[in-house]
Design an enzyme around this catalytic site. Structure first.
Site, PDB file in Angstrom:
ATOM      1  N   GLU B  60     -26.302 -51.608  22.989  1.00  0.00           N
ATOM      2  CA  GLU B  60     -24.759 -52.130  22.519  1.00  0.00           C
ATOM      3  C   GLU B  60     -24.629 -53.329  23.776  1.00  0.00           C
ATOM      4  OE1 GLU B  60     -25.793 -49.015  22.804  1.00  0.00           O
ATOM      5  OE2 GLU B  60     -25.789 -48.425  20.742  1.00  0.00           O
ATOM      6  N   HIS B 129     -19.592 -38.633  17.197  1.00  0.00           N
ATOM      7  CA  HIS B 129     -19.532 -39.377  15.995  1.00  0.00           C
ATOM      8  C   HIS B 129     -18.037 -39.141  15.825  1.00  0.00           C
ATOM      9  CE1 HIS B 129     -23.756 -38.081  16.164  1.00  0.00           C
ATOM     10  NE2 HIS B 129     -23.758 -39.229  15.544  1.00  0.00           N
TER      11      HIS B 129
HETATM   12  C1  LIG Z   1     -25.762 -45.238  22.295  1.00  0.00           C
HETATM   13  C2  LIG Z   1     -26.273 -44.777  21.161  1.00  0.00           C
HETATM   14  N1  LIG Z   1     -26.344 -45.696  20.077  1.00  0.00           N
HETATM   15  C3  LIG Z   1     -26.657 -45.497  18.947  1.00  0.00           C
HETATM   16  C4  LIG Z   1     -26.804 -44.311  18.579  1.00  0.00           C
HETATM   17  C5  LIG Z   1     -27.226 -44.309  17.222  1.00  0.00           C
HETATM   18  N2  LIG Z   1     -28.498 -43.657  16.743  1.00  0.00           N
HETATM   19  C6  LIG Z   1     -28.719 -42.371  17.063  1.00  0.00           C
HETATM   20  S1  LIG Z   1     -30.530 -42.064  16.853  1.00  0.00           S
HETATM   21  C7  LIG Z   1     -30.676 -43.529  16.983  1.00  0.00           C
HETATM   22  C8  LIG Z   1     -32.294 -44.017  16.684  1.00  0.00           C
HETATM   23  C9  LIG Z   1     -33.076 -43.729  18.005  1.00  0.00           C
HETATM   24  O1  LIG Z   1     -34.422 -44.082  17.724  1.00  0.00           O
HETATM   25  P1  LIG Z   1     -35.597 -43.791  18.866  1.00  0.00           P
HETATM   26  O2  LIG Z   1     -34.899 -43.872  20.228  1.00  0.00           O
HETATM   27  O3  LIG Z   1     -36.785 -44.508  18.414  1.00  0.00           O
HETATM   28  O4  LIG Z   1     -35.593 -42.196  18.655  1.00  0.00           O
HETATM   29  P2  LIG Z   1     -35.933 -41.198  17.379  1.00  0.00           P
HETATM   30  O5  LIG Z   1     -34.902 -40.993  16.455  1.00  0.00           O
HETATM   31  O6  LIG Z   1     -37.160 -42.171  16.605  1.00  0.00           O
HETATM   32  O7  LIG Z   1     -36.591 -39.977  17.813  1.00  0.00           O
HETATM   33  C10 LIG Z   1     -29.498 -44.494  16.651  1.00  0.00           C
HETATM   34  C11 LIG Z   1     -29.720 -45.915  16.694  1.00  0.00           C
HETATM   35  C12 LIG Z   1     -26.696 -43.295  19.710  1.00  0.00           C
HETATM   36  N3  LIG Z   1     -26.800 -42.091  19.297  1.00  0.00           N
HETATM   37  N4  LIG Z   1     -26.274 -43.786  20.736  1.00  0.00           N
END
Ligand SMILES: Cc1ncc(C[n+]2csc(CCOP(=O)(O)OP(=O)(O)O)c2C)c(N)n1
Ligand SMILES: Cc1ncc(C[n+]2csc(CCOP(=O)(O)OP(=O)(O)O)c2C)c(N)n1
Ligand SMILES: [Mg+2]
Ligand SMILES: [Mg+2]
Lengths: 410, 337, 337, 410
Positions: B60, B129
């Site tokens: 962000e 959320h």
């Molecule tokens: C600070 C923040 N930004 C955005 C999100 C929304 N979000 C939740 S999971 C995700 C993807 C995460 O991907 P990754 O780090 O590759 O982990 P994976 O889900 O593949 O295990 C996002 C963008 C969040 N939870 N926290």
């Protein structure tokens, strides 16, 4: 099974502290001219070693040697010397002005003049810097009026920033100098955004981000590298490693990484390390990186190895945390003297002309200062209006600010 | 006139803005190919190309930091933060940079960016959320803060925000994306297609920043609300049979104080409602302003109904959410005070 | 009893806490060898070793993030952010993590950390050395927020904060470090050595969190203030000859509402003063609470005197700072209303 | 002078999208057993290549080969298989429970079971994980009661977290499982802090941080590496690269860096990349990194190369952004099948016993589920009290919360 050693915390400490003998024997300084100059479209993976070396052009004898030499004409070299001398004289006067109470605060460049002065000459009109507080050379070498710099420092009635901003946090769109933030690091990633915008618009302008060694620990540094690497933004990302972050030696920010430049390797960026006290080397490396960006080859990370000779700011006294003689022991010398010696060696300069130039420069700074002081200093003479305090928060003043201004009676 | 959900209206706003001005760019996490986790940017990459609508790394800070740089160049970035709960990593860039660049550079550089974020609760989203962080932005000089409550406003306000020369925090109450939600979670929600404010003009129009809307006229009491709480307030007033005037603030900063003061002077009573936690919420500012400007007209203390001062819980969502029952109680108390 | 400056008192608090409890560790930028840019930690590294008091990289996020991890382990970190203006990079760690770990883990993990930060203006520090961000923390459930106004309180409150089982934001009004400052910048400041509250006991003592102090009794009007504004308020009251009761809040969260309500019920008038910008400042919460709890006793609107809603300017510092003149005007207006 | 190319923005795109033929031919997979195993006290500079390779133990024939083989007994291997099967069965039931409305949300591990299950077995009691939402294997392999996991997911009256936290964001001090945050990245640096604390106290416990490929872009990742590198914290920093971050392919977060592991090189950390679908390889690498930390040799960065077979969460439908068949084309196979085949090859297991084990495991999950459902599910049966909502914000409830609780009438 692992043996159960008692753990202990490693806290890096500098080799020497006040009272100790300065010692830079662990700083490996490659010979001038010894580092290869790859083509600008080199595969970054082939030049990883440049992140652990130091590109140097001027040798001890004052000669320009090796593949990075030759990017500047005689005239440009003389001009470079003049810029650095001007910056140094300017700094000295402003330091004094602060002690005289004409402003609240000042930050000087002593020892680091080559970095911003030489870098500026590798840019073209329309390019944009996102500087820290220690790159006034970008303005000086870009012929920004010194009186305006002083007006800003004095927060006087002619301050282009209307007294709103701390001294030395200049801003000039025309001179490719983005508004300096007092918050460390923030602008490194903004530079990447600016460069992305230029790429989105299929423009030809490039950006340069600036950050100090200590500030590489900030989050914005990481964001900048992530975004620059992902979108191949046309940006030069500059780390000025002047060995200190206020009282904190660079080992605290660097940790076990060997060099700050090495941080770029994890992003697949071409990463160069350069003698920041060597005007010619800085210019050559800047030119290389700028050309890469300009040719849409993407970002470059550059670490300038230099030394902060003065105090961090007028609020700081370095004798509390480092030996007084440390700057003299610094193995890369003084950028002004090194360029001066080079010019003398080349027969383009003499000691007399240097003295004379010093005097002329001092005169010009003094006369700029007189001019600026006509418009006031922080606590006396002309000052920005309290009205200016309420303006410019938004393009159009909203009702609540109008009410407050009214209440303030201004 | 076409009917749109709030999602469609927001998408339409960006579409219109991108179509009119090449400098408008849209980006964020999952915003490009996929079109955003709430699908607000669906189709924009296909239409405008992947350099005007694209996915970003999950940073962000990087999203807002690069947006600021782009704005300094001359673009008009409209960036999405996936949930308002995730804006904090960018807080420094917003507070120390975006909000102050015009001021500190005396207009040499400006920062016309929009930061869109789904906000608010009611979807069993738990602590991460559901948050409503508007007060963390209304305290920051240099920002504008907008919270639409319906598709028509959402489109008009978002176009106005994108065209605005200063940074705008644009909070989208996610519980309203598909229909007005009054807090009666046990009842089905009427879709926007059945609601007058779901009628949204196709092309360009704006709803000016800084102007509130009176959603319901009334003489007995003034309710100040925004986002989802507008519907909760309406329902509470109806259920309690109170002749409340309901003001939908729409823009929190700058605030339409004139409309508020005129109403409270008329009714003599005021209830402020928001989802965010009570202490130092935006309701505090509203109460402070109303008592300052309407002191001699007030017949009862100004009541605040808000989220409790706890993190947003998962299972106890409907105990936490300031629904029609709690708002209704405050209306009665304020009428009887 | 020894006399201390506020800096010495703060240092003494950490010294006492470190001496009593091995788990107390102190760190931050320039905090170790050098002892902090305001010298609050001077000598602690020498005394307790460099694994209990040390320099950190310049990453406020890292400072607070690691502090949270240390607290989860069982330490009691007392971290310094060099200026409150630089806390924002750590805002996510404070808001999303420190404040919620106890709650979300149902006490499996806790977060007894203290975040010390010099705050407030009056030193020609411009936008980045003058801010008062307290309201950005009072809105966050799970945090405690403390602002001492003198050496004795500073020491007692800081020890209490370090011993507290929950995260505490500890804001040190830097303009008070060396002496009480009443906003009359043209006059020399009396050092703490000449002030009664500069008398600070050497060893361990606490000033409990959540308890305000009545600094001046009065019958005509109640002033709510904290930090530097306590002295500004005193001077304004004296200069205007108004029999004001002055409450030094000391802890903003949790707030000592009882003391406030009792006072306002007695005086019937209330003025709230702080340095932070007006809109959504902590004064909004105070005004909202006071009108709610004292409505029928109020004889005049509650006035707020605060920093203007602009970034903190450099040259116009004394136009910006809510000094005795502006506070005095508000006192008169409130008395005459 | 640089030529004035028109700039353009590079936006990385995955090779394939829905409708395209899955293609992993660009993923270079080294042969099992081909990567050296350095001593744990190796100089990180000597093993930089490990950041660009993949450590693998199980070959196509199901044999354990090379220097990283042999860290587990037969019994441990069988147990490992059981853990992964248990996690998979648990996931399947909870996915269904979510579809049945028994909870609001669920996140499964399909394809990634080996990572957390095998890692857990390299730890010792007292060590602490700072996990993301996709490491429930740490609990399963640590024998945390499955009923408690379900109670948490159901937010029912027996939920150890009192209904306050989203499903799957477990917390258990006893089981070395720090409270999972819904905010990405934040805990990576907390793990470093915990490890620093252990070192400050001259303890013997170590920490493990966890982060996803996409989340490495977050600032906390940088802060973690800076602090870990500077203080040589006894921590294992784990990146789970499952190729996707919701709809975003790993190329967006990785940019030009080659691998995520490469990020560690800029910090001078030993950095390993491992086949995340190979239980034996994960365990061997975890053991190596844990031993380094335990022997006070400092942090290690590990990238687990795996694939998220399922949807991101129950709110996600991956068919919108990647070919349905992509997971089948994934060249590292399925971790459960690979370990099963290895055991069969070793004569320790048979297809029949596998089927039988599947049935037994399913039974045990179902009976745990029945037990949990006695205590309620999200919308029916026993639930945490609204009083619990007001508790635990602080150790002692302050007056304003007491007033609010009273107002709420609970
Ligand atoms: C600070 C923040 N930004 C955005 C999100 C929304 N979000 C939740 S999971 C995700 C993807 C995460 O991907 P990754 O780090 O590759 O982990 P994976 O889900 O593949 O295990 C996002 C963008 C969040 N939870 N926290
Ligand atoms: C976010 C933030 N944190 C802390 C500071 C305080 N501060 C000002 S300069 C400085 C040291 C910076 O060191 P370095 O990055 O090496 O730059 P240099 O001063 O050496 O040029 C610090 C800690 C700040 N300005 N902003
Ligand atoms: Mg430095
Ligand atoms: Mg992933």
């Amino acid at each position: 099974m692992a043996s159960k050693t008692r753990l202990s915390l490693h806290v890096p400490e500098p080799e020497v502290r006040p009272g100790d003998q300065p010692d830079f024997s662990d700083v490996v300084i490659p010979k001038a001219g010894s580092v290869d100059r790859p083509p600008v479209d080199v595969d970054p993976r082939e030049i990883r070693d440049l992140a652990y070396s130091i590109i140097r052009v001027l040798n001890r004898q004052g000669e320009a040697v090796g593949p990075w030499a030759g990017t500047l004409t005689d005239e440009e070299l003389a001009q470079g010397l003049r810029h650095m001398m001007l910056l140094r004289a300017f700094d000295a006067r402003m330091q004094t002005a602060q002690r005289q109470g004409k402003t609240s605060f000042y930050m000087q460049h002593m020892g680091e003049e080559a970095v911003s002065c030489a870098f500026r000459k590798a840019l073209e009109p329309g390019d944009m810097n996102f500087p820290t507080y220690r790159q006034a050379g970008l303005l000086i070498a870009g012929d920004y009026p010194m009186v305006d710099m002083m007006n800003q420092i004095y927060s006087n009635e002619s301050d282009p920033l209307k007294g709103r901003q701390l001294p030395v946090l200049y801003a000039s769109k025309e001179h490719g100098f983005f508004s300096v933030s007092g918050n460390l690091g923030t602008q490194f990633v903004q530079a990447v955004g600016w460069a992305m915008a230029s790429a989105i618009k299929n423009d030809t302008k490039i950006a340069a981000g600036w950050i100090g060694d200590g500030s590489t620990a900030e989050s914005d540094f990481h964001a900048a590298l992530v975004f620059a690497s992902t979108y191949r933004a046309p940006v030069v990302l500059n780390i000025v490693n002047n060995q200190w972050a206020i009282s904190t030696f660079q080992g605290i920010a660097r940790g076990g990484s060997g060099t700050f430049a090495a941080r770029g390797l994890g992003f697949g960026l071409p990463t160069l390390r350069v003698d920041g006290n060597d005007y010619l080397a800085v210019h050559a490396v800047a030119k290389w990186a700028v050309e890469r960006a300009r040719r849409n080859l993407g970002p470059t990370l550059v670490e300038y190895v230099t030394y902060r000779v003065g105090a961090h700011s007028t609020s700081d006294d370095p004798s509390a945390y480092r030996p007084k003689e440390e700057s003299e022991a610094w193995p890369l010398g003084d950028p002004v003297i090194r360029l001066k010696n080079h010019l003398i060696r080349r027969g383009l300069w003499t000691d007399e002309r240097h003295k004379q130039a010093e005097a002329e420069i001092l005169d010009s700074v003094i006369s700029a200062q007189k001019e600026a002081e006509k418009h006031g200093t922080l606590h006396s003479g002309g000052r920005p209006s309290p009205r200016d305090m309420f303006e410019g928060v938004y393009e159009t003043m909203p009702p609540h600010l109008r009410r407050q201004r009214q209440k303030a009676g201004v | 006139m076409p009917r749109m959900t709030m999602i469609e209206a927001i998408r339409s706003a960006m579409d219109v803005a991108m179509g009119r001005d090449d400098n408008v760019v849209v980006f964020g996490e999952d915003v490009g190919y996929f079109g955003g986790v709430f699908r607000c940017t669906q189709g924009l990459q296909q239409k405008y190309g992947h350099t005007r609508c694209f996915d970003t790394p999950i940073s962000e800070l990087g999203i807002i930091g690069t947006a600021i740089g782009m704005a300094a160049y001359g673009l008009r970035p409209c960036a999405e933060v996936q949930f308002a709960d995730y804006v904090y990593p960018a807080y420094d860039q917003i507070v120390s940079e975006a909000a102050r660049i015009r001021y500190r550079s005396n207009g040499e550089f400006t920062c016309p960016i929009v930061i869109r974020m789904p906000t608010g609760g009611g979807i069993f989203g738990g602590q991460t959320h559901s948050q409503s962080p508007e007060a963390l932005f209304t305290h920051v000089s240099g920002l504008k803060v907008v919270v639409p409550s319906n598709p028509r406003d959402a489109k008009g306000l978002l176009i106005a925000a994108i065209e605005d020369p200063d940074p705008v925090i644009f909070l989208e109450p996610k519980r309203l994306y598909n229909g007005p939600f009054d807090g009666h979670h046990e009842r089905p929600v009427t879709p926007w297609s059945k609601h007058e404010l779901g009628e949204v003009a196709d092309g360009h129009f704006t709803v000016p920043l800084g102007k509130a809307a009176v959603r319901r006229e009334g003489a007995a009491l003034t309710i100040l609300a925004y986002g989802t709480m507008v519907y909760v307030a309406q329902t509470a007033a109806e259920e309690m049979g109170i002749d409340a005037e309901i003001i939908d603030l729409r823009t929190l900063l700058p605030l339409d104080l004139d409309t508020i003061v005129a109403s409270v002077k008329k009714t003599g009573r005021c209830v402020v409602v928001h989802e965010a936690t009570l202490t130092s919420g935006y309701g505090a500012e509203l109460a402070a302003l109303v008592q300052e400007h309407c002191f001699y007209h007030l017949e009862a203390p100004i009541a605040r109904v808000a989220g409790w001062d706890t993190p947003y819980p998962h299972a106890q969502e409907w105990d936490y959410f300031p629904g029609p029952h709690r708002v209704g109680e405050a209306l009665i108390e304020t009428m009887e005070a």
